[in-house]
Structures are given as structure tokens and as C-alpha cells.
Scaffold this motif. Structure first.
Motif, PDB file in Angstrom:
ATOM      1  N   UNK A  48      21.124  12.095 -11.709  1.00 31.74           N
ATOM      2  CA  UNK A  48      20.656  13.035 -12.734  1.00 31.74           C
ATOM      3  C   UNK A  48      20.270  12.299 -14.012  1.00 31.74           C
ATOM      4  N   UNK A  49      21.107  11.346 -14.438  1.00 33.60           N
ATOM      5  CA  UNK A  49      20.831  10.598 -15.666  1.00 33.60           C
ATOM      6  C   UNK A  49      19.533   9.804 -15.555  1.00 33.60           C
ATOM      7  N   UNK A  50      19.310   9.151 -14.416  1.00 33.85           N
ATOM      8  CA  UNK A  50      18.091   8.357 -14.243  1.00 33.85           C
ATOM      9  C   UNK A  50      16.852   9.242 -14.166  1.00 33.85           C
ATOM     10  N   UNK A  51      16.930  10.338 -13.435  1.00 34.66           N
ATOM     11  CA  UNK A  51      15.795  11.254 -13.360  1.00 34.66           C
ATOM     12  C   UNK A  51      15.493  11.864 -14.730  1.00 34.66           C
ATOM     13  N   UNK A  52      16.535  12.217 -15.461  1.00 31.72           N
ATOM     14  CA  UNK A  52      16.346  12.791 -16.791  1.00 31.72           C
ATOM     15  C   UNK A  52      15.686  11.781 -17.726  1.00 31.72           C
ATOM     16  N   UNK A  53      16.161  10.542 -17.713  1.00 37.51           N
ATOM     17  CA  UNK A  53      15.578   9.501 -18.555  1.00 37.51           C
ATOM     18  C   UNK A  53      14.117   9.251 -18.181  1.00 37.51           C
ATOM     19  N   UNK A  54      13.833   9.177 -16.897  1.00 36.44           N
ATOM     20  CA  UNK A  54      12.454   8.965 -16.447  1.00 36.44           C
ATOM     21  C   UNK A  54      11.560  10.101 -16.924  1.00 36.44           C
ATOM     22  N   UNK A 105      10.734   7.075 -11.723  1.00 38.92           N
ATOM     23  CA  UNK A 105      12.050   6.533 -11.414  1.00 38.92           C
ATOM     24  C   UNK A 105      11.898   5.107 -10.890  1.00 38.92           C
ATOM     25  N   UNK A 106      10.844   4.860 -10.134  1.00 35.43           N
ATOM     26  CA  UNK A 106      10.589   3.524  -9.603  1.00 35.43           C
ATOM     27  C   UNK A 106      10.383   2.519 -10.734  1.00 35.43           C
ATOM     28  N   UNK A 107       9.679   2.906 -11.789  1.00 33.02           N
ATOM     29  CA  UNK A 107       9.457   2.007 -12.919  1.00 33.02           C
ATOM     30  C   UNK A 107      10.771   1.689 -13.633  1.00 33.02           C
ATOM     31  N   UNK A 108      11.638   2.694 -13.794  1.00 35.81           N
ATOM     32  CA  UNK A 108      12.941   2.450 -14.428  1.00 35.81           C
ATOM     33  C   UNK A 108      13.811   1.539 -13.571  1.00 35.81           C
ATOM     34  N   UNK A 109      13.769   1.736 -12.260  1.00 37.41           N
ATOM     35  CA  UNK A 109      14.564   0.898 -11.368  1.00 37.41           C
ATOM     36  C   UNK A 109      14.053  -0.545 -11.388  1.00 37.41           C
ATOM     37  N   UNK A 110      12.737  -0.730 -11.443  1.00 33.29           N
ATOM     38  CA  UNK A 110      12.174  -2.079 -11.521  1.00 33.29           C
ATOM     39  C   UNK A 110      12.625  -2.768 -12.810  1.00 33.29           C
ATOM     40  N   UNK A 111      12.644  -2.028 -13.908  1.00 32.76           N
ATOM     41  CA  UNK A 111      13.113  -2.581 -15.185  1.00 32.76           C
ATOM     42  C   UNK A 111      14.583  -2.987 -15.077  1.00 32.76           C
ATOM     43  N   UNK A 112      15.387  -2.139 -14.457  1.00 33.79           N
ATOM     44  CA  UNK A 112      16.811  -2.440 -14.297  1.00 33.79           C
ATOM     45  C   UNK A 112      17.025  -3.661 -13.413  1.00 33.79           C
ATOM     46  N   UNK A 113      16.272  -3.742 -12.310  1.00 31.20           N
ATOM     47  CA  UNK A 113      16.409  -4.895 -11.417  1.00 31.20           C
ATOM     48  C   UNK A 113      15.994  -6.182 -12.120  1.00 31.20           C
ATOM     49  N   UNK A 114      14.925  -6.124 -12.912  1.00 33.27           N
ATOM     50  CA  UNK A 114      14.501  -7.305 -13.667  1.00 33.27           C
ATOM     51  C   UNK A 114      15.563  -7.720 -14.678  1.00 33.27           C
ATOM     52  N   UNK A 115      16.224  -6.742 -15.323  1.00 34.37           N
ATOM     53  CA  UNK A 115      17.303  -7.057 -16.267  1.00 34.37           C
ATOM     54  C   UNK A 115      18.463  -7.754 -15.553  1.00 34.37           C
ATOM     55  N   UNK A 148      17.901 -15.640 -13.028  1.00 31.24           N
ATOM     56  CA  UNK A 148      16.743 -15.652 -12.134  1.00 31.24           C
ATOM     57  C   UNK A 148      15.508 -15.200 -12.902  1.00 31.24           C
ATOM     58  N   UNK A 149      14.365 -15.544 -12.375  1.00 30.41           N
ATOM     59  CA  UNK A 149      13.110 -15.132 -13.002  1.00 30.41           C
ATOM     60  C   UNK A 149      12.807 -13.688 -12.637  1.00 30.41           C
ATOM     61  N   UNK A 150      12.468 -12.852 -13.633  1.00 32.54           N
ATOM     62  CA  UNK A 150      12.102 -11.467 -13.299  1.00 32.54           C
ATOM     63  C   UNK A 150      10.827 -11.435 -12.465  1.00 32.54           C
ATOM     64  N   UNK A 151      10.749 -10.505 -11.564  1.00 34.98           N
ATOM     65  CA  UNK A 151       9.640 -10.435 -10.625  1.00 34.98           C
ATOM     66  C   UNK A 151       8.511  -9.576 -11.156  1.00 34.98           C
ATOM     67  N   UNK A 152       8.841  -8.507 -11.856  1.00 33.68           N
ATOM     68  CA  UNK A 152       7.818  -7.583 -12.335  1.00 33.68           C
ATOM     69  C   UNK A 152       7.791  -6.326 -11.520  1.00 33.68           C
ATOM     70  N   UNK A 153       6.860  -5.497 -11.805  1.00 28.63           N
ATOM     71  CA  UNK A 153       6.741  -4.193 -11.169  1.00 28.63           C
ATOM     72  C   UNK A 153       5.695  -4.292 -10.131  1.00 28.63           C
TER      73      UNK A 153
END
Length: 91
Positions: free
Chosen positions: A56-62, A69-79, A86-91
Motif C-alpha cells: 500500500x505504501x509503495x503504490x500510494x507513493x508511486x 511502481x516499477x520506477x520506484x523499485x528500480x530506484x530502490x534497487x539502485x540505492x 556496486x554500480x547502479x544499473x539504471x532503469x
């Protein structure tokens, strides 16, 4: 068993009602091959199970940020990758 409403349904308030499915016939139930959407070509799915509160929190933030939601998850994985050197991969 009925499914819970999806956050995807919030995208358009005037979404058309789903059509009633016709009676299944052997020809209608044959598997069909569909082309992979361009947005998924060259990509690999990563899935996980999270608490309803996290979902719910992630969907609400997105929704609030106008992002997917995919863009937020990519940002989190890069963090996480940066945090562990490790080097961030990007979206």
C-alpha cells in the motif's frame, strides 16, 4: 473467491466495465501466442512478496509522485547496489 481491487484501477475513473466472456469452446480455449510488448523486450522480471502495508505504501507513493511502481523499485534497487559498493544499473 473474489480478488481485491487493484491499484491499477485507480488510473482512470471512467474505465469501461469488463466485457462478459463468451461460453468457452474448444477453439476458444486453445493457447494463443502473443508478441512481447516493446516495454518488456530485453527485460527480466524480479518479483517478491511483501506485507500489505508495504504494498500500500509503495503504490500510494508511486501514485502521489506520478511514477510507476516499477520506477520506484528500480530506484530502490539502485540505492541498495550503491549501498553495497556496486554500480547502479539504471532503469
Amino acid at each position: 473467491m473474489s480478488r481485491k481491487p487493484s491499484f491499477a484501477n485507480l488510473r482512470s475513473a471512467a474505465a469501461p466495465a469488463p466485457a462478459v466472456a463468451p461460453v468457452a469452446t474448444p477453439a476458444a480455449t486453445a493457447p494463443t501466442q502473443t508478441a512481447t510488448p516493446a516495454s518488456r523486450q530485453g527485460r527480466k522480471q524480479i518479483a517478491g512478496f511483501f506485507s500489505p502495508e508495504m504494498s500500500f505504501a509503495m503504490h500510494t507513493l508511486a501514485r502521489r509522485q506520478g511514477r510507476s511502481l516499477q520506477a520506484l523499485m528500480a530506484e530502490a534497487f539502485n540505492d541498495v547496489l550503491r549501498k553495497h559498493g556496486e554500480s547502479p544499473i539504471g532503469y
